[in-house]
Design a protein around this motif. Structure first.
Motif, short mmCIF file in Angstrom:
data_model
loop_
_atom_site.label_atom_id
_atom_site.label_comp_id
_atom_site.label_asym_id
_atom_site.label_seq_id
_atom_site.Cartn_x
_atom_site.Cartn_y
_atom_site.Cartn_z
N VAL A 329 0.83 -1.22 0.00
CA VAL A 329 0.00 0.00 0.00
C VAL A 329 0.86 1.26 0.00
CG1 VAL A 329 -1.81 1.27 1.22
CG2 VAL A 329 -1.90 -1.22 1.12
N GLN A 330 1.85 1.30 0.91
CA GLN A 330 2.70 2.50 0.96
C GLN A 330 3.48 2.65 -0.34
OE1 GLN A 330 3.42 4.61 4.12
NE2 GLN A 330 1.33 3.90 4.23
N SER A 331 4.01 1.54 -0.80
CA SER A 331 4.90 1.61 -1.95
C SER A 331 4.13 1.97 -3.23
CB SER A 331 5.66 0.29 -2.01
OG SER A 331 5.72 -0.23 -3.27
N VAL A 332 2.97 1.33 -3.47
CA VAL A 332 2.23 1.61 -4.72
C VAL A 332 1.66 3.03 -4.68
CG1 VAL A 332 0.23 0.94 -6.11
CG2 VAL A 332 1.72 -0.82 -5.15
N SER A 333 1.11 3.45 -3.55
CA SER A 333 0.51 4.79 -3.52
C SER A 333 1.59 5.87 -3.70
CB SER A 333 -0.29 5.01 -2.23
OG SER A 333 0.53 4.79 -1.10
N HIS A 334 2.76 5.65 -3.11
CA HIS A 334 3.82 6.66 -3.27
C HIS A 334 4.35 6.69 -4.70
CE1 HIS A 334 6.75 9.53 -1.96
NE2 HIS A 334 7.73 8.79 -2.45
N GLN A 335 4.46 5.51 -5.30
CA GLN A 335 4.90 5.46 -6.71
C GLN A 335 3.87 6.18 -7.60
OE1 GLN A 335 4.83 1.54 -8.66
NE2 GLN A 335 7.05 1.77 -8.79
N ASN A 336 2.59 5.99 -7.33
CA ASN A 336 1.55 6.68 -8.12
C ASN A 336 1.74 8.20 -8.03
OD1 ASN A 336 0.40 4.22 -8.74
ND2 ASN A 336 -1.24 4.36 -7.21
N TYR A 337 2.03 8.69 -6.83
CA TYR A 337 2.24 10.12 -6.61
C TYR A 337 3.47 10.62 -7.36
CZ TYR A 337 3.91 14.06 -3.65
OH TYR A 337 4.40 15.24 -3.18
N GLU A 338 4.56 9.88 -7.24
CA GLU A 338 5.82 10.32 -7.88
C GLU A 338 5.67 10.34 -9.40
OE1 GLU A 338 8.07 11.78 -6.58
OE2 GLU A 338 8.48 11.07 -4.57
N ARG A 339 4.95 9.38 -9.94
CA ARG A 339 4.82 9.33 -11.40
C ARG A 339 3.94 10.44 -11.94
NH1 ARG A 339 4.61 2.80 -12.20
NH2 ARG A 339 6.87 2.53 -12.25
N LEU A 340 2.87 10.76 -11.21
CA LEU A 340 1.97 11.82 -11.69
C LEU A 340 2.70 13.16 -11.78
CD1 LEU A 340 -1.43 11.26 -9.86
CD2 LEU A 340 -1.10 11.45 -12.31
N ARG A 341 3.61 13.40 -10.84
CA ARG A 341 4.24 14.72 -10.76
C ARG A 341 5.64 14.75 -11.34
NH1 ARG A 341 7.35 14.89 -5.68
NH2 ARG A 341 6.65 17.00 -5.18
N ALA A 342 6.10 13.65 -11.99
CA ALA A 342 7.49 13.58 -12.45
C ALA A 342 7.81 14.73 -13.40
CB ALA A 342 7.72 12.24 -13.16
N THR A 343 9.00 15.29 -13.26
CA THR A 343 9.37 16.45 -14.09
C THR A 343 10.43 16.11 -15.14
OG1 THR A 343 10.93 17.05 -12.36
CG2 THR A 343 8.82 18.21 -12.35
N ASP A 344 11.20 15.05 -14.93
CA ASP A 344 12.27 14.74 -15.88
C ASP A 344 11.64 14.29 -17.22
OD1 ASP A 344 15.11 14.00 -16.56
OD2 ASP A 344 14.08 12.09 -16.88
N PRO A 345 11.91 15.01 -18.32
CA PRO A 345 11.21 14.70 -19.58
C PRO A 345 11.45 13.28 -20.08
CG PRO A 345 12.54 16.72 -19.78
CD PRO A 345 12.84 16.13 -18.44
N ALA A 347 12.25 10.55 -18.28
CA ALA A 347 11.55 9.59 -17.41
C ALA A 347 10.05 9.63 -17.68
CB ALA A 347 11.83 9.91 -15.94
N ARG A 348 9.51 10.84 -17.89
CA ARG A 348 8.07 10.98 -18.19
C ARG A 348 7.71 10.27 -19.48
NH1 ARG A 348 4.48 14.60 -17.45
NH2 ARG A 348 4.55 15.45 -19.55
N ALA A 349 8.51 10.53 -20.52
CA ALA A 349 8.22 9.93 -21.83
C ALA A 349 8.30 8.41 -21.76
CB ALA A 349 9.19 10.48 -22.88
N ALA A 350 9.32 7.91 -21.04
CA ALA A 350 9.48 6.45 -20.94
C ALA A 350 8.28 5.86 -20.19
CB ALA A 350 10.78 6.12 -20.22
#
Ligand SMILES: O=C(O)CCc1cccc(O)c1
Length: 383
Positions: A329-345, A347-350
């Motif tokens: 739960v902690q790991s998946v929810s935090h990963q969801n948050y990090e991916r939504l807000r990712a700024t590195d172009p 990493a985002r595109a991949a």
């Protein structure tokens, strides 16, 4: 008849109570409020939670009040729809291959109604847990001097759990730098964009958001700075919503609220004859809809373990639910948050390309959905 005490009449506490009542226990639910809570944060029921609630005899009534949502979407603010995932590929893995969108406040009266049909089961409203004494069983005293006694206490009394405090268990973790603002709107978003699913995660390096549908409203979740005055945030909400889509007129906001978001897990889910469940044991961000669902899974696991009468089985349930809270739960929810807000172009595109590839391949979709639907957190899944 053995009596079990449950602190908290939210979806987790009432699920625990009903699961125990169905196994022949007398149950007293101690709720600090004067009635069931009307406010509702959680609104997604995942397939294994629907299985559990159906096994408890409340699945039909919940389905009558909810929206069947087989698909959810990943979008990008600039690029539009990235991938639509369809839970129908889980048809051989669950009898409920969809999410049910439904406010938790629609479930709790159903659970309570069923609970009160069992002899020896009841609820005490206005009962603020003040003291918890372990004396062979557990005696709980309220702030106004009422006492109840049982063999076990399940603390499902929320993130600020009095049960957790009374047992001295610490609640370690982090608080996110931004607040989450959730606006419920009186608009039909499908009039403006017809490729929306009932749940849409919208990536953006500057202002990600989530658009989700409940039976009553569409909701928009927007990350909001931590320190700005609340009035200022509510004042600029209209222009932020028009930045999501511009309908050429103001959005009608039914209600809006802002809250701080934490990722925390209690150091132990069991202290003597007291078990912690749901937000009292673990809190996480709402991205992925894991909080209430995992709390209901705690409740069902504890009821099954208590019914064995085997102390080792009860320890195992508490230990296993804590492991799942941490590792899943902690790991998946935090990963969801990090991916939504990712700024590195790059990493985002991949990541967006990865989502397109998953959606295009049923075997990869199934693998991904077994995880996001929480099935893989509960049972081994055949390849
Ligand atoms: O990911 C989900 O299914 C739920 C996301 C969410 C975000 C904000 C408020 C809320 O009620 C749900």
């Amino acid at each position: 008849m053995n009596r079990i005490l449950v602190a908290g009449a939210g979806p987790v506490g009432l699920t625990a109570a009903l699961a125990l009542a169905r196994r022949g226990f007398a149950v007293t639910v101690c709720e600090s409020g004067d009635a069931l809570a009307a406010e509702s944060r959680a609104s997604t029921f995942h397939p294994p939670t629907l299985e559990m609630l159906d096994d408890l005899g409340v699945g039909g009534e919940l389905h009558e009040r909810g929206l069947l949502s087989p698909r959810f979407a990943y979008r990008d603010r600039r690029e539009g729809l990235i991938a639509m995932l369809d839970l129908a590929v889980l048809g051989d893995d669950t009898r409920f291959p969809y999410r049910l969108q439904c406010e938790q406040s629609k479930l709790t009266p159903i659970l309570l109604d069923h609970l009160l049909r069992y002899p020896g089961c009841g609820i005490e409203f206005g009962f603020h847990v003040a003291e918890v004494a372990q004396d062979g069983g557990v005696t709980v005293t309220s702030a106004d001097g009422r006492t109840v006694h049982g063999d076990w206490l399940i603390g499902a009394d929320g993130a600020h759990s009095s049960t957790r405090r009374a047992t001295g268990v610490t609640f370690d973790g982090i608080t996110y730098p931004e607040r989450f603002l959730v606006a419920s709107v009186d608009e039909e978003l499908l009039d403006w964009l017809d490729d929306l699913a009932s749940v849409n995660y919208v990536f953006d390096p500057v202002e990600w958001c989530v658009l989700l549908r409940t039976p009553d409203h569409w909701r928009v979740l927007l990350p909001t700075p931590s320190e700005t005055p609340d009035e200022q945030e509510y004042e600029r909400l209209g222009s932020r919503l028009r930045g999501v889509f511009d309908p050429g007129r103001p959005w009608r906001v039914a209600h809006a609220g802002m809250y701080r978001v934490h990722q925390r897990v209690a150091t132990s889910f069991r202290t003597g004859r007291v078990l912690l469940a749901g937000d009292a044991a673990h809190v996480n961000n709402p991205l992925g809809g894991l909080g209430m669902n995992s709390g209901i899974h705690d409740a069902v696991a504890y009821a099954a373990a208590i019914a064995t009468g085997d102390d080792a089985a009860i320890w195992a349930a508490a230990t296993d639910r804590r492991r799942i809270a941490l590792e899943y739960v902690q790991s998946v929810s935090h990963q969801n948050y990090e991916r939504l807000r990712a700024t590195d172009p790059d990493a985002r595109a991949a990541h967006l390309d990865g989502l397109r590839a998953v959606a295009a391949d049923p075997a990869r979709s199934r693998e991904s959905l077994l995880r996001s639907s929480m099935i893989a957190s509960l049972r081994p899944v055949p390849a």
